[in-house]
Design a protein around this motif. Structure first.
Motif, short mmCIF file in Angstrom:
data_model
loop_
_atom_site.label_atom_id
_atom_site.label_comp_id
_atom_site.label_asym_id
_atom_site.label_seq_id
_atom_site.Cartn_x
_atom_site.Cartn_y
_atom_site.Cartn_z
N ALA A 127 0.86 -1.20 0.00
CA ALA A 127 0.00 0.00 0.00
C ALA A 127 0.89 1.24 0.00
O ALA A 127 1.64 1.48 0.93
N GLN A 128 0.77 2.02 -1.06
CA GLN A 128 1.52 3.27 -1.15
C GLN A 128 0.54 4.41 -1.39
O GLN A 128 -0.27 4.37 -2.31
N LYS A 129 0.64 5.43 -0.55
CA LYS A 129 -0.40 6.48 -0.54
C LYS A 129 -0.25 7.49 -1.67
O LYS A 129 -1.21 8.13 -2.07
N ASN A 130 0.96 7.65 -2.21
CA ASN A 130 1.18 8.68 -3.24
C ASN A 130 1.05 8.07 -4.63
O ASN A 130 1.91 7.31 -5.06
N LYS A 131 -0.04 8.41 -5.31
CA LYS A 131 -0.32 7.79 -6.61
C LYS A 131 -0.61 8.83 -7.66
O LYS A 131 -1.21 9.88 -7.36
N GLY A 186 6.02 5.47 -1.98
CA GLY A 186 5.97 5.65 -0.54
C GLY A 186 6.65 6.97 -0.22
O GLY A 186 6.02 8.01 -0.14
N ALA A 218 2.93 4.49 -8.18
CA ALA A 218 2.64 4.64 -6.75
C ALA A 218 3.96 4.69 -5.98
O ALA A 218 4.89 3.92 -6.25
N GLY A 251 -0.68 14.08 -3.75
CA GLY A 251 0.06 13.42 -2.67
C GLY A 251 1.17 14.30 -2.11
O GLY A 251 1.23 15.51 -2.34
N ASP A 252 2.10 13.64 -1.37
CA ASP A 252 3.24 14.35 -0.77
C ASP A 252 4.18 14.87 -1.85
O ASP A 252 4.30 14.26 -2.92
#
Length: 368
Positions: free
Chosen positions: A253-257, A343, A341, A314-315
């Motif tokens: 699971a990686q939040k930045n997509k 991290g 994606a 994202g970040d």
């Protein structure tokens, strides 16, 4: 003694299929030869390099008194290719030579005894058997084979991991810097099997498989893999080693997509690559809200910068990659959209394609 009479293409096609693995020069002369083996109303062409054996047959019936013989594969191949397409070809054995006759053309080739030709021993023990359309396997190989290592000291990376489990066939390739994974469903549940197929076999198989619905039948044992399709059978020894646990490499699971057009990204990377360092081939991805900047520079202090507008929230990230690894996946997967994606700037990136649910590509970051 006449071995066989046939149209040129009836001999050229099976000979071409078999002889792709033959080296032009070898310390063992017989390994530059192809075995012509009559039997069961067909003529089989057999080639080997000790690790791989390819058998391809023509349905043309050999003469009743025909016997097996070996002859220089490349020379016979070149002769057949040089003859007119509609030529009637006769192969005759005379003393220790093979006479190739077509129209007013005559060629005499040296032969070596068939009994000296090395064959791969059949494996003992249980073999897992499965079948799928040729085009399905060919497509899967195309999705992953470029990620295999080449001449790596970790010999088990110089090949392709083939896994059968849970009614699925999975193919995995990695060179330690990136990993490609593809899967396809199987019609029946089979016992779990995991083997490493050598790089040379994978490349040869990709060439031989056709883009058709015709089946390829696969047999996997502990020491060999066999692929049978059309009129060809390829048998290969396996790489003996422990492949890395690929499930731990693929990020969960990686939040930045971000999702973007594959061709737009590919063209931007091609342009940025022009001024990247020739040795390290690094490019930086600078991600901020709504924007992806691709930056490269080299030892001559030249720079390239490409900016793509993206729907990214994202970040903020600044992460380096080997541009060749990114271009490899974009060149080999023909989807319209690509999803990346992340991290953070030190973790690997996951590249996937919305239209290719069973494919994943992981690329490690590099410090630039």
């Amino acid at each position: 003694m006449v071995l066989v009479k046939a149209k040129r293409d009836e001999l050229l096609e099976p000979l071409s299929a078999a002889s792709g693995i033959i080296e032009r020069r070898h310390t063992l002369p017989i390994l530059t030869n192809v075995l012509l083996e009559p039997g069961n109303g067909a003529l089989r062409f057999v080639a080997t390099d000790i690790e791989i054996e390819i058998t391809s047959r023509t349905e043309v019936s050999p003469s009743a008194d025909a016997r097996a013989v070996t002859v220089g594969a490349r020379k016979l191949l070149d002769i057949l290719r040089a003859l007119p397409g509609e030529a009637e070809v006769s192969l005759q054995l005379q003393d220790k030579r093979m006479q190739v006759k077509a129209g007013k053309s005559r060629f005499a080739l040296q032969t070596l005894p068939a009994e000296d030709f090395p064959r791969l021993a059949k494996p003992s023990g249980e073999t897992a058997r499965l079948a799928l359309p040729q085009k399905a396997l060919r497509r899967m190989l195309g999705l992953v084979q470029y990620a295999m290592a080449q001449q790596d000291i970790r010999y088990y990376l110089n090949g392709l991991l083939v896994v059968v489990e849970d009614q699925e066939l999975k193919l995995v390739a990695t060179d330690g810097h990136r990993l490609a994974y593809a899967a396809t469903p199987l019609p029946a549940e089979l016992p779990r099997q995991e083997v490493i197929v050598p790089r040379k076999t994978v490349l040869e198989l990709t060439k031989l498989l056709s883009d058709s619905d015709e089946e390829v039948r696969i047999g996997l044992s502990s020491s060999q893999a066999a692929f049978e399709f059309s009129r060809t059978e390829l048998v290969t020894k396996l790489v003996d080693g422990k492949f890395p646990d690929y499930t731990r490499v693929i990020p969960a699971a990686q939040k930045n997509k971000l999702v973007l057009d594959r061709e737009v990204l590919r063209q931007a990377l091609l342009r940025a690559a022009i001024l990247s360092n020739e040795k390290f081939r690094g490019v930086r991805w600078v991600l901020t809200e709504g924007s992806l900047k691709i930056v490269s520079s080299n030892a001559e202090q030249e720079e390239a910068e490409e900016t793509i507008d993206v729907a990214y929230k994202g970040d903020a990230l600044d992460i380096g990659f080997n541009v060749n690894y990114l271009l490899d996946v974009l060149n080999n997967v023909s989807a319209a959209q690509v999803e990346c994606a992340f991290g953070d700037s030190t973790s690997s990136a996951l590249v996937s394609f919305p239209s290719e649910a069973d494919f994943k590509y992981v690329v490690m970051p590099m410090r630039i």
